[in-house]
Design a protein around this motif. Structure first.
Motif, PDB file in Angstrom:
ATOM      1  N   ALA A  97       0.837  -1.208   0.000  1.00  0.00           N
ATOM      2  CA  ALA A  97       0.000   0.000   0.000  1.00  0.00           C
ATOM      3  C   ALA A  97       0.869   1.255   0.000  1.00  0.00           C
ATOM      4  CB  ALA A  97      -0.928  -0.022   1.210  1.00  0.00           C
ATOM      5  N   LEU A  98       1.957   1.224   0.770  1.00  0.00           N
ATOM      6  CA  LEU A  98       2.863   2.377   0.809  1.00  0.00           C
ATOM      7  C   LEU A  98       3.517   2.591  -0.539  1.00  0.00           C
ATOM      8  CD1 LEU A  98       4.492   4.585   2.236  1.00  0.00           C
ATOM      9  CD2 LEU A  98       6.127   2.814   2.944  1.00  0.00           C
ATOM     10  N   GLU A  99       3.976   1.515  -1.174  1.00  0.00           N
ATOM     11  CA  GLU A  99       4.649   1.641  -2.464  1.00  0.00           C
ATOM     12  C   GLU A  99       3.713   2.173  -3.528  1.00  0.00           C
ATOM     13  OE1 GLU A  99       7.884  -1.964  -1.687  1.00  0.00           O
ATOM     14  OE2 GLU A  99       5.997  -2.367  -2.734  1.00  0.00           O
ATOM     15  N   LYS A 100       2.439   1.838  -3.444  1.00  0.00           N
ATOM     16  CA  LYS A 100       1.469   2.332  -4.426  1.00  0.00           C
ATOM     17  C   LYS A 100       1.192   3.820  -4.266  1.00  0.00           C
ATOM     18  CE  LYS A 100      -1.023  -2.008  -5.185  1.00  0.00           C
ATOM     19  NZ  LYS A 100      -2.314  -2.721  -5.016  1.00  0.00           N
ATOM     20  N   LYS A 101       1.575   4.390  -3.136  1.00  0.00           N
ATOM     21  CA  LYS A 101       1.385   5.826  -2.928  1.00  0.00           C
ATOM     22  C   LYS A 101       2.498   6.643  -3.580  1.00  0.00           C
ATOM     23  CE  LYS A 101      -1.298   5.527   1.373  1.00  0.00           C
ATOM     24  NZ  LYS A 101      -2.494   6.197   0.832  1.00  0.00           N
ATOM     25  N   HIS A 102       3.476   5.960  -4.128  1.00  0.00           N
ATOM     26  CA  HIS A 102       4.581   6.614  -4.814  1.00  0.00           C
ATOM     27  C   HIS A 102       4.559   6.227  -6.292  1.00  0.00           C
ATOM     28  CE1 HIS A 102       6.772   7.956  -1.164  1.00  0.00           C
ATOM     29  NE2 HIS A 102       6.208   6.892  -0.619  1.00  0.00           N
ATOM     30  N   ASP A 103       5.422   6.872  -7.086  1.00  0.00           N
ATOM     31  CA  ASP A 103       5.537   6.477  -8.491  1.00  0.00           C
ATOM     32  C   ASP A 103       6.089   5.067  -8.568  1.00  0.00           C
ATOM     33  OD1 ASP A 103       8.624   6.565  -9.405  1.00  0.00           O
ATOM     34  OD2 ASP A 103       8.272   8.099  -7.885  1.00  0.00           O
ATOM     35  N   PHE A 104       5.886   4.406  -9.708  1.00  0.00           N
ATOM     36  CA  PHE A 104       6.185   2.979  -9.818  1.00  0.00           C
ATOM     37  C   PHE A 104       7.664   2.646  -9.684  1.00  0.00           C
ATOM     38  CE2 PHE A 104       6.900   4.269 -14.205  1.00  0.00           C
ATOM     39  CZ  PHE A 104       7.844   3.390 -14.705  1.00  0.00           C
ATOM     40  N   LEU A 105       8.543   3.651  -9.853  1.00  0.00           N
ATOM     41  CA  LEU A 105       9.979   3.405  -9.734  1.00  0.00           C
ATOM     42  C   LEU A 105      10.512   3.637  -8.318  1.00  0.00           C
ATOM     43  CD1 LEU A 105      11.211   5.032 -13.063  1.00  0.00           C
ATOM     44  CD2 LEU A 105      11.318   2.599 -12.483  1.00  0.00           C
ATOM     45  N   TRP A 106       9.716   4.212  -7.468  1.00  0.00           N
ATOM     46  CA  TRP A 106      10.191   4.616  -6.145  1.00  0.00           C
ATOM     47  C   TRP A 106      10.785   3.458  -5.351  1.00  0.00           C
ATOM     48  CZ3 TRP A 106       8.216   3.348  -1.175  1.00  0.00           C
ATOM     49  CH2 TRP A 106       8.776   4.085  -0.115  1.00  0.00           C
ATOM     50  N   ARG A 107      10.066   2.345  -5.287  1.00  0.00           N
ATOM     51  CA  ARG A 107      10.547   1.228  -4.461  1.00  0.00           C
ATOM     52  C   ARG A 107      11.835   0.622  -5.018  1.00  0.00           C
ATOM     53  NH1 ARG A 107       7.165  -4.309  -5.076  1.00  0.00           N
ATOM     54  NH2 ARG A 107       6.941  -4.436  -7.342  1.00  0.00           N
ATOM     55  N   HIS A 108      12.062   0.781  -6.309  1.00  0.00           N
ATOM     56  CA  HIS A 108      13.297   0.302  -6.909  1.00  0.00           C
ATOM     57  C   HIS A 108      14.435   1.288  -6.666  1.00  0.00           C
ATOM     58  CE1 HIS A 108      10.786  -2.726  -8.796  1.00  0.00           C
ATOM     59  NE2 HIS A 108       9.988  -1.752  -9.175  1.00  0.00           N
ATOM     60  N   TYR A 109      14.086   2.560  -6.723  1.00  0.00           N
ATOM     61  CA  TYR A 109      15.107   3.583  -6.531  1.00  0.00           C
ATOM     62  C   TYR A 109      15.720   3.489  -5.135  1.00  0.00           C
ATOM     63  CZ  TYR A 109      17.478   7.841  -7.982  1.00  0.00           C
ATOM     64  OH  TYR A 109      18.445   8.724  -8.365  1.00  0.00           O
ATOM     65  N   ILE A 110      14.897   3.298  -4.117  1.00  0.00           N
ATOM     66  CA  ILE A 110      15.425   3.277  -2.755  1.00  0.00           C
ATOM     67  C   ILE A 110      16.168   1.976  -2.446  1.00  0.00           C
ATOM     68  CG2 ILE A 110      13.677   4.871  -1.891  1.00  0.00           C
ATOM     69  CD1 ILE A 110      12.217   2.487  -0.665  1.00  0.00           C
ATOM     70  N   ALA A 111      16.064   0.992  -3.334  1.00  0.00           N
ATOM     71  CA  ALA A 111      16.763  -0.282  -3.145  1.00  0.00           C
ATOM     72  C   ALA A 111      18.068  -0.351  -3.932  1.00  0.00           C
ATOM     73  CB  ALA A 111      15.858  -1.442  -3.557  1.00  0.00           C
ATOM     74  N   LEU A 112      18.424   0.706  -4.638  1.00  0.00           N
ATOM     75  CA  LEU A 112      19.620   0.691  -5.484  1.00  0.00           C
ATOM     76  C   LEU A 112      20.888   0.533  -4.657  1.00  0.00           C
ATOM     77  CD1 LEU A 112      18.704   3.551  -7.971  1.00  0.00           C
ATOM     78  CD2 LEU A 112      18.939   1.118  -8.534  1.00  0.00           C
ATOM     79  N   PRO A 113      21.897  -0.138  -5.206  1.00  0.00           N
ATOM     80  CA  PRO A 113      23.156  -0.292  -4.473  1.00  0.00           C
ATOM     81  C   PRO A 113      23.924   1.017  -4.395  1.00  0.00           C
ATOM     82  CG  PRO A 113      23.400  -1.114  -6.710  1.00  0.00           C
ATOM     83  CD  PRO A 113      21.937  -0.776  -6.537  1.00  0.00           C
ATOM     84  N   GLU A 114      24.584   1.217  -3.266  1.00  0.00           N
ATOM     85  CA  GLU A 114      25.465   2.369  -3.145  1.00  0.00           C
ATOM     86  C   GLU A 114      26.760   2.090  -3.888  1.00  0.00           C
ATOM     87  OE1 GLU A 114      27.441   2.051   1.127  1.00  0.00           O
ATOM     88  OE2 GLU A 114      25.321   1.442   1.150  1.00  0.00           O
TER      89      GLU A 114
END
Length: 292
Positions: A97-114
């Motif tokens: 539900a939280l991820e759907k409140k953001h754009d579809f790339l958001w959950r992928h962006y915050i999981a990107l490797p440093e």
């Protein structure tokens, strides 16, 4: 044993998935393949240590494929020689539900490797142009301003979404992320046999869901949309590799060797040298430790 040639798998022009191979011959026995993978993943592990120390690049490995394609076991076998601090795996499920409140790339962006680390996406941002094209009603759950009915999910909608994905990857690449995208290509018959094994082996039963059969019935739709996604988004700096995956051992060797060959091209990935002032006093520091 045959050499893995990257050009055999990299998508550099439009492809037809029906014309790509599910099987590949490396002219090696099962034991030889396991030894070859062990050697390659050890080299990858050493390279990752250097990448970590260097700290200027991140590596993003995206794995896609039909159900049972072998993503989980490939991750386990290819990356087992890595230092745990240098690799992070994310498996993307149905958006929350939280991820759907953001754009579809958001959950992928915050999981990107440093920078300095490998990130492995087990299923990726491409689910948003694969599963959602087979089941467009899922888009309605994103509650987008300009999408009120299925009629609004038209060609222009998908064109825009693909452009957003290409822009996303271009931004990552320009800021130091090396991107690999692998499609694990199995045949429909091979999928059938793997799903049967899930049912036949008690320790594999937990992987089976009746919904898997419903999705299998949509095989042709998924293949069509995979083909379209690969052709639209295989770019020179973020290419797709279509990996014959009916044989898991061979698929793992191919993926590992593509990673190693491509990363070895980055001649600037080197361990940093000590500061001259520290280097000049190494003997002094050694003596202090010996006399401690």
């Amino acid at each position: 044993m045959k050499k893995v040639k990257i050009d055999d798998f990299k998508v550099t022009q439009p492809i037809k998935l029906d014309g790509t191979k599910n099987d590949w011959d490396l002219n090696a026995t099962e034991d030889e393949l396991k030894d070859r993978l062990k050697t390659t993943r050890q080299k990858l592990g050493k390279l990752q240590d250097t990448l970590y120390a260097h700290g200027k690049y991140a590596v993003l490995v995206c794995l896609q494929g039909m159900d049972t394609a072998g993503k989980d076991s490939l991750i386990r076998e290819v990356f087992k020689s890595f230092n745990a601090r240098g690799v992070v795996v994310h498996s993307f499920k149905t958006p929350t539900a939280l991820e759907k409140k953001h754009d579809f790339l958001w959950r992928h962006y915050i999981a990107l490797p440093e920078r300095g680390k490998f990130g492995i996406f087990n299923r990726t941002h491409y689910e948003n142009v694969l599963v959602t094209r087979v089941h467009p009603q899922y888009i309605l759950g994103e509650n987008l301003p300009d999408v009120n009915t299925l009629d609004d999910i038209n060609t222009n909608f998908w064109d825009k979404r693909f452009q957003q994905i290409n822009d996303f990857e271009k931004t990552l690449q320009e800021n130091g992320t090396i991107i690999f995208k692998f499609f694990l290509n199995i045949s429909k018959e091979e999928q059938k046999q793997r799903q049967l094994r899930r049912l036949d082996k008690p320790n594999k039963n937990w992987k089976f869901s009746p919904g898997d059969l419903d999705e299998r019935a949509l095989w042709e739709d998924y293949r069509k949309y995979y083909e379209d996604a690969i052709n639209r988004t295989s770019k020179p700096k973020a290419p797709w590799y279509v990996i014959p995956s009916n044989d898991k051992d061979i698929a793992r060797v191919i993926v590992a060797e593509i990673l190693l060959q491509e990363l070895q091209k980055y001649n600037d990935i080197k361990e940093p040298e000590l500061d001259d002032a520290i280097k000049a006093k190494i003997s002094e520091y050694r003596e202090r430790l010996k006399n401690d």
